[in-house]
Design an enzyme around this catalytic site. Structure first.
Site, mmCIF file in Angstrom:
data_model
loop_
_atom_site.group_PDB
_atom_site.id
_atom_site.type_symbol
_atom_site.label_atom_id
_atom_site.label_comp_id
_atom_site.label_asym_id
_atom_site.label_seq_id
_atom_site.Cartn_x
_atom_site.Cartn_y
_atom_site.Cartn_z
ATOM 1 N N ARG A 207 83.615 -44.753 76.954
ATOM 2 C CA ARG A 207 82.699 -43.901 76.180
ATOM 3 C C ARG A 207 83.403 -42.665 75.612
ATOM 4 N NH1 ARG A 207 76.910 -42.154 78.531
ATOM 5 N NH2 ARG A 207 78.091 -41.057 80.130
ATOM 6 N N ARG B 216 65.368 -38.527 89.055
ATOM 7 C CA ARG B 216 66.461 -39.335 89.589
ATOM 8 C C ARG B 216 66.233 -39.670 91.046
ATOM 9 N NH1 ARG B 216 70.367 -37.742 85.397
ATOM 10 N NH2 ARG B 216 72.304 -38.885 85.682
ATOM 11 N N ARG C 180 78.638 -42.204 90.767
ATOM 12 C CA ARG C 180 77.434 -42.142 89.939
ATOM 13 C C ARG C 180 76.622 -43.427 90.069
ATOM 14 N NH1 ARG C 180 79.701 -40.852 84.266
ATOM 15 N NH2 ARG C 180 77.545 -40.517 83.663
ATOM 16 N N ARG D 193 83.882 -37.583 78.509
ATOM 17 C CA ARG D 193 83.201 -36.699 79.454
ATOM 18 C C ARG D 193 83.956 -36.687 80.774
ATOM 19 N NH1 ARG D 193 76.847 -37.983 79.588
ATOM 20 N NH2 ARG D 193 77.274 -37.931 81.805
ATOM 21 N N LYS E 198 70.617 -44.394 77.685
ATOM 22 C CA LYS E 198 69.382 -43.587 77.681
ATOM 23 C C LYS E 198 69.451 -42.512 76.589
ATOM 24 C CE LYS E 198 69.994 -42.161 81.964
ATOM 25 N NZ LYS E 198 71.210 -42.813 82.450
HETATM 26 P P1 AMP Z 1 73.619 -37.529 82.649
HETATM 27 O O1 AMP Z 1 74.049 -36.866 81.393
HETATM 28 O O2 AMP Z 1 72.157 -37.831 82.688
HETATM 29 O O3 AMP Z 1 74.490 -38.706 83.004
HETATM 30 O O4 AMP Z 1 73.848 -36.426 83.821
HETATM 31 C C1 AMP Z 1 75.124 -35.915 84.105
HETATM 32 C C2 AMP Z 1 75.120 -35.276 85.478
HETATM 33 O O5 AMP Z 1 74.201 -34.180 85.520
HETATM 34 C C3 AMP Z 1 74.687 -36.191 86.617
HETATM 35 O O6 AMP Z 1 75.740 -37.022 87.088
HETATM 36 C C4 AMP Z 1 74.252 -35.145 87.662
HETATM 37 O O7 AMP Z 1 75.381 -34.539 88.265
HETATM 38 C C5 AMP Z 1 73.561 -34.087 86.798
HETATM 39 N N1 AMP Z 1 72.124 -34.366 86.622
HETATM 40 C C6 AMP Z 1 71.479 -34.674 85.448
HETATM 41 N N2 AMP Z 1 70.168 -34.844 85.665
HETATM 42 C C7 AMP Z 1 69.959 -34.654 86.991
HETATM 43 C C8 AMP Z 1 68.815 -34.730 87.844
HETATM 44 N N3 AMP Z 1 67.615 -35.056 87.366
HETATM 45 N N4 AMP Z 1 68.991 -34.471 89.160
HETATM 46 C C9 AMP Z 1 70.202 -34.169 89.661
HETATM 47 N N5 AMP Z 1 71.320 -34.097 88.934
HETATM 48 C C10 AMP Z 1 71.212 -34.336 87.599
#
Ligand code: AMP
Length: 252
Positions: free
Chosen positions: A157, A118, A203, A192, A43
């Site tokens: 990654r 989400r 996740r 990460r 994404k």
């Molecule tokens: P991402 O970079 O999108 O994979 O997000 C990393 C982490 O941030 C996720 O595993 C969640 O812990 C938190 N996070 C990001 N976006 C959201 C969201 N819309 N709602 C809840 N937690 C989020």
């Protein structure tokens, strides 16, 4: 007998003004695109490549949260542990961060929203937010990747430590030219904290139970474009299909 009330006749100037305004709004029609997919689906990669091409902003709630964590803010301190465990941060906080970013003048022309919504509650919150601004349900682009491929992607990654850059690589599918160094800006690469074997299943589970059911909602609204991606197909193909979907939406 009273004469029938008629609207005043359109003057030449009035007509011209209306035409110009019509074109102004057509040109300025804000386009909001939600990019969805499991963790590691690509994404962020497609959104960051498509943003400069489309002129849309790239807003990632994950990036906004990571910025809070790095800046050691109150939000960051609260979110850090949840993120490390692959758990969701509260709807209140994520909406607050997203709203703040979306209201910035530079983002009002439209944005590619990555990582939000989400859950069904978040989808409703976003819809309400856009509705208040008179904006339709956004286009949703889903990047579909098998769970097996997602696990392989997350496990290998590498992410750039330079927050302004944020480029990602993969030890096997897209290795950097020089080991541990970002091809784009020369900064160091890191894994990460949530890309580790303990967190990945959490996740994936959160995605399957809370996020994936959202697709039914967007499919009903006829606003869903699905892109199939595997570890063999490159990110260029995903970008191409993504741009085609956005182009179709902007000219609708
Ligand atoms: P991402 O970079 O999108 O994979 O997000 C990393 C982490 O941030 C996720 O595993 C969640 O812990 C938190 N996070 C990001 N976006 C959201 C969201 N819309 N709602 C809840 N937690 C989020």
């Amino acid at each position: 007998m009273e004469k029938e009330m008629k609207p005043p006749r359109q003057t030449m100037m009035g007509w011209l003004k209306e035409c110009l305004l019509d074109w102004y709004w057509r040109l300025r029609k804000p386009v909001f695109v939600i990019v969805m997919g499991g963790p590691g689906a690509g994404k962020g990669t497609v959104a960051s490549k498509a943003a400069p091409i489309t002129g849309l902003a790239h807003i990632s709630t994950g990036d906004l949260l990571r910025r809070e964590v790095n800046n050691r803010t109150e939000i960051g301190k609260y979110a850090e542990a949840l993120m490390k465990n692959g758990e969701f941060v509260s709807d209140e906080i994520t909406l607050y961060l997203l709203r703040k970013e979306l209201t910035k003048f530079k983002n009002r022309r439209g944005a590619i929203i990555d990582g939000y919504p989400r859950s069904e509650v978040q989808a409703q919150l976003l819809e309400q937010l856009l509705y208040d601004w008179n904006i339709d349900i956004p286009l949703v682009v889903m990047i579909e990747v098998s769970e097996e491929d997602l696990v392989e992607r997350l496990g290998g990654r590498l992410t750039c430590t330079n927050k302004e850059c944020g480029a990602t690589f993969h030890v096997k599918f897209n290795p950097p030219k020089e080991e541990g160094i970002c091809d784009v800006c020369g900064s160091e690469l890191y894994r990460r904290e949530d890309d580790n074997p303990e967190t990945i299943p959490n996740r994936l589970e959160a995605y399957k139970t809370k996020t994936a059911p959202l697709l039914r909602f967007y499919r009903l609204n006829d606003k869903l474009a699905v892109i199939q991606s595997t570890n063999e197909t490159g990110s260029e193909k995903v970008l191409e299909e993504f741009l085609a979907a956005v182009e179709k939406e902007s000219t609708n």
